[in-house]
Scaffold this active site. Sequence first.
Site, PDB file in Angstrom:
ATOM      1  N   ASP A   1      12.511  -6.104  -2.068  1.00  0.00           N
ATOM      2  CA  ASP A   1      11.745  -5.722  -3.251  1.00  0.00           C
ATOM      3  C   ASP A   1      12.608  -6.054  -4.461  1.00  0.00           C
ATOM      4  OD1 ASP A   1       9.615  -4.725  -1.804  1.00  0.00           O
ATOM      5  OD2 ASP A   1      10.396  -2.684  -1.758  1.00  0.00           O
TER       6      ASP A   1
ATOM      7  N   ASP B   1      -1.488  -2.082   0.346  1.00  0.00           N
ATOM      8  CA  ASP B   1      -0.815  -0.790   0.181  1.00  0.00           C
ATOM      9  C   ASP B   1      -1.860   0.293   0.355  1.00  0.00           C
ATOM     10  OD1 ASP B   1       1.537  -2.145  -0.437  1.00  0.00           O
ATOM     11  OD2 ASP B   1       1.096  -2.159  -2.586  1.00  0.00           O
TER      12      ASP B   1
END
Length: 262
Positions: A14, A133
Amino acid sequence: MVSSLAKRIIPCLDIKEGRVVKGVNFLGLQDAGDPIEVAKRYNDEGADEIVFLDITATSDNRDVTLEMVKSVAKEIFIPLSVGGGIRSLQDMYNLLNVGCDKVSLNSSALANPDLITQGAKRFGSQCIIVAIDVKRNANNPKKLEVYTHGGVKNTGIDLLQWVKEAYNRGAGEILLTSMDCDGTKSGYDLKTLEEVSNLVDIPLIASGGAGSKEHILEAFRSGADAALAASIFHYQEIVIMELKEFLRNEGIPVRFPSMVHL
């Protein structure tokens, strides 16, 4: 759908402001190193692929950093997938052109589902990952809702409905992240993995919650084709080759690539 093909171990980088970061439930981000150095280490340690997510590209309304992707791609010999801020076929082309192997679509695919169709037709389904997500509704835990913009915005869209549409539009893989489990190291959301695995016959990447070798084993037994994790690898709590040995001993097919690159 449980597959007999080799299962993949995928570290996730990330990226925020040019650094690898890691948080819990998408919050409390901490620095975890330089993207190029971290990617090189995973390449040498036996990872099967690397996923590179520019986690604030969409919320900041900017493009993913091509130069960084190019620098990472030059240093590794395993597939690289990139997501964050991809809004058009040109964005996909630009990334694939600098050495990325697959693009990961999330918020942009929900805003414009035809982007999945167009990308699959232009570049092939094998290049298109749809990242999802998902979070359980606080008032109705059986209801799984899809989020966008780095887990900030609740679309209210049902998970299985969206998985089916992404599949029908030509997605080559689903990257499923449980926001409830993310960073907690309490294990993947196995029930949801099973539901998605039973729904579509494309590879499913489990994400969110890995804290032990057993958690990754459970994900594979629940239908995942690949296990994605971040902090347990970033902070070297689990060594990838030791994880693969463990999985092989449990009857899970995994790859042991040569560590020598000429």
